[in-house]
Write a protein that holds these residues in place. Structure first.
Motif, short mmCIF file in Angstrom:
data_model
loop_
_atom_site.label_atom_id
_atom_site.label_comp_id
_atom_site.label_asym_id
_atom_site.label_seq_id
_atom_site.Cartn_x
_atom_site.Cartn_y
_atom_site.Cartn_z
N ILE A 199 -36.14 47.47 -8.73
CA ILE A 199 -35.32 46.27 -8.54
C ILE A 199 -34.22 46.25 -9.58
CG2 ILE A 199 -35.31 43.74 -8.58
CD1 ILE A 199 -36.76 44.95 -6.17
N GLY A 200 -33.00 45.90 -9.14
CA GLY A 200 -31.86 45.87 -10.04
C GLY A 200 -31.49 44.47 -10.48
N THR A 201 -31.24 44.32 -11.77
CA THR A 201 -30.68 43.08 -12.32
C THR A 201 -29.46 43.47 -13.15
OG1 THR A 201 -31.96 43.12 -14.40
CG2 THR A 201 -32.98 42.04 -12.49
N SER A 202 -28.76 42.48 -13.65
CA SER A 202 -27.65 42.72 -14.57
C SER A 202 -27.95 42.05 -15.90
CB SER A 202 -26.34 42.16 -14.00
OG SER A 202 -25.97 42.83 -12.82
N ASN A 203 -27.95 42.84 -16.97
CA ASN A 203 -28.09 42.30 -18.32
C ASN A 203 -26.72 41.75 -18.70
OD1 ASN A 203 -28.01 42.01 -21.16
ND2 ASN A 203 -29.71 43.46 -21.39
N ALA A 235 -36.33 46.88 -32.23
CA ALA A 235 -36.85 47.96 -33.06
C ALA A 235 -37.23 47.46 -34.45
CB ALA A 235 -35.80 49.07 -33.17
N ASP A 236 -36.76 46.28 -34.81
CA ASP A 236 -37.10 45.69 -36.11
C ASP A 236 -38.40 44.90 -36.07
OD1 ASP A 236 -36.29 43.61 -34.53
OD2 ASP A 236 -34.73 42.86 -35.90
N GLY A 237 -39.07 44.92 -34.90
CA GLY A 237 -40.34 44.21 -34.77
C GLY A 237 -40.21 42.74 -34.40
N LYS A 238 -39.00 42.24 -34.30
CA LYS A 238 -38.80 40.83 -33.98
C LYS A 238 -38.67 40.63 -32.47
CE LYS A 238 -36.47 39.85 -38.39
NZ LYS A 238 -35.22 39.33 -39.03
N THR A 239 -38.88 39.40 -32.04
CA THR A 239 -38.80 39.05 -30.63
C THR A 239 -37.46 38.39 -30.34
OG1 THR A 239 -41.19 38.76 -30.43
CG2 THR A 239 -39.82 37.69 -28.76
N TYR A 240 -36.82 38.83 -29.25
CA TYR A 240 -35.53 38.30 -28.84
C TYR A 240 -35.58 37.98 -27.34
CZ TYR A 240 -34.02 40.50 -33.24
OH TYR A 240 -33.89 40.88 -34.56
N ASP A 241 -34.44 37.49 -26.83
CA ASP A 241 -34.35 37.29 -25.40
C ASP A 241 -33.10 37.96 -24.84
OD1 ASP A 241 -32.03 35.29 -24.95
OD2 ASP A 241 -33.22 34.22 -26.45
N GLU A 242 -33.20 38.39 -23.59
CA GLU A 242 -32.08 38.95 -22.85
C GLU A 242 -31.75 38.02 -21.69
OE1 GLU A 242 -33.08 43.75 -23.36
OE2 GLU A 242 -33.51 42.70 -21.48
N MET A 243 -30.47 37.91 -21.36
CA MET A 243 -30.04 37.09 -20.24
C MET A 243 -29.80 38.01 -19.03
SD MET A 243 -26.63 34.66 -19.78
CE MET A 243 -27.12 33.45 -21.00
N HIS A 244 -30.60 37.80 -17.97
CA HIS A 244 -30.47 38.61 -16.77
C HIS A 244 -30.04 37.76 -15.58
CE1 HIS A 244 -32.17 42.57 -18.01
NE2 HIS A 244 -32.61 41.81 -19.01
#
Length: 414
Positions: free
Chosen positions: A200-204, A254-263
């Motif tokens: 399935i394709g999304t756009s980041n 990669a720094d071990g922290k949690t982030y969010d991405e907008m898709h």
């Protein structure tokens, strides 16, 4: 025939920009630019890949056609014929593809697909198409009974201020949860274990890049959050930016922290896709000992032919027609791109789309069950009568000869 999609809402969005300004009630923790390419999901880095980059490193297994583990890993797709399916976006016009798949089942000739891909409304169709004819009833129900109220709630203009979208997508969340059950997701995992794939394709939107998600692998991961992630991916793929709320997917840096991405809607990047053009599919065919020549089927849930319509000299009609034109030409370009890559790799390509003026029912609703039922039945009948598929190579050659003929006529008339 007017296309019952969300062009109007795109226009409303543009008109609202001046009012919205920089106001927002959404608090984000986006991935830093230096880390975004390596962000992982569910603690793994093999559940997705960039749609505009080289294929994942794991595909290197097909470089060695004598690998002893290939047949063990992919039992359902070795020493057999291959058929691939790509399903495009198109909003309510997804009813065409749903009807076509159901009609194809009725003929008894619909193959089991080795690979299924989907974008936007095609992402909502793809799991049912992937699992086969046993899910045709659910597919018909989705595309003939749902109305706009089960997809989104319209916001009042004043309530749009501070939000990230024009509409509230809570109904879509509930609809996806109803049909994409835990049992269905487990079946996706079971099929993945045989070697078949659903992408399935999304756009980041942060990166401005397409992302391809390996849904079967996510389903098979055993992670407790996998079902929720799959539902969010499907919703993101169908979420027109600015109209529907974007989907925020939690990732680990990669720094071990949690982030969010907008898709957002995969159609922002392309209307359909098959596999990375930078991967030599002939090596995969050799490694899997594929029988015969593979065939790729492209379902374009839209019209390819342009429609002449005098446009009113007002902002909404101008923007609406422009967006429709962009989507139409993007879909044509995607089909030709897939054809060129597939031809390079020895794959036949069959395509289908909605012929202009094929049905006379119109609708002003984004999702109208009456309109979708007629379109579903039309797709069904095209499949049962054998009129649906066109060889892309022959279509391109015919258009080329027509263009040469017109050019010759223009030259001789001078």
């Amino acid at each position: 025939m007017p296309l019952p999609t969300f062009h109007t809402y795109h226009c409303i969005l543009l008109l609202s920009l001046a009012v919205l300004g920089g106001c927002t009630s959404v608090i984000r923790n986006p991935v830093p630019e230096a880390l975004y390419e390596q962000a992982s999901v569910l603690g793994r880095d093999d559940l997705r890949y960039w749609g505009d980059a080289a294929p994942p490193a794991e595909w290197a297994i097909f470089e060695d056609s004598h690998s002893a583990e290939i047949e063990q890993r992919y039992p359902a797709i070795t020493h057999t014929e291959h058929n691939y399916l790509a399903i495009s976006g198109g909003g309510a016009n997804g009813a065409y593809g749903a009807g076509l798949l159901s009609g194809w089942s009725a003929t008894g000739t619909r193959p089991e697909f080795t690979l299924v891909t989907g974008i936007s409304t095609g992402a909502l169709t793809a799991p049912f198409a992937f699992l086969g004819t046993d899910y045709d009833q659910q597919l018909q129900e989705v595309y003939t009974t749902l109305d706009t109220s089960r997809i989104f709630n319209r916001r009042k203009l004043i309530s749009v201020i501070g939000n990230d979208s024009v509409v509230d997508a809570t109904p879509l969340v509930n609809t996806i949860e109803k049909y994409l059950t835990d049992e269905l997701i487990e079946e996706l995992a079971a099929q993945y274990r045989t070697g078949r794939n659903l992408h399935i394709g999304t756009s980041n939107l942060d990166a401005g890049r397409p992302v391809v998600w390996n849904i079967g692998r996510i389903a098979n991961s055993g992670h407790p959050d996998a079902p929720d992630l799959i539902r969010r991916i499907l919703r993101a793929s169908a979420s027109i930016p600015g109209v529907f709320p974007p989907v925020y997917i939690q990732v680990q840096g990669a720094d071990g922290k949690t982030y969010d991405e907008m898709h957002v809607d995969g159609g922002t990047s392309s209307q359909m896709f098959l596999y990375p053009g930078r991967f030599d599919w002939t090596k995969l065919q050799k490694a899997l000992n594929v029988k015969g020549k593979p065939t790729a089927y492209l379902i374009r849930n839209s019209f390819l032919q342009p429609e002449y319509e005098a446009v009113s000299p007002r902002l909404l009609p101008i923007v609406g027609k422009s967006v429709a034109s962009l989507i139409r030409t993007q879909g044509i370009g995607d089909a030709y791109r897939i054809y060129v890559i597939a031809r390079r790799d020895g794959i036949d390509v069959q395509a289908t789309w909605i012929p202009r003026d094929s049905i006379m029912v119109t609708s002003e609703e984004a999702f109208d069950p009456a309109y979708m039922s007629v379109l579903f039945e039309y797709g069904y009948q095209r499949a049962t009568t054998g009129d649906a598929w066109v060889d892309i190579g022959e279509e391109i050659e015919e258009r080329y000869q027509q263009s040469r003929g017109k050019a010759g006529e223009a030259t001789s008339s001078r």
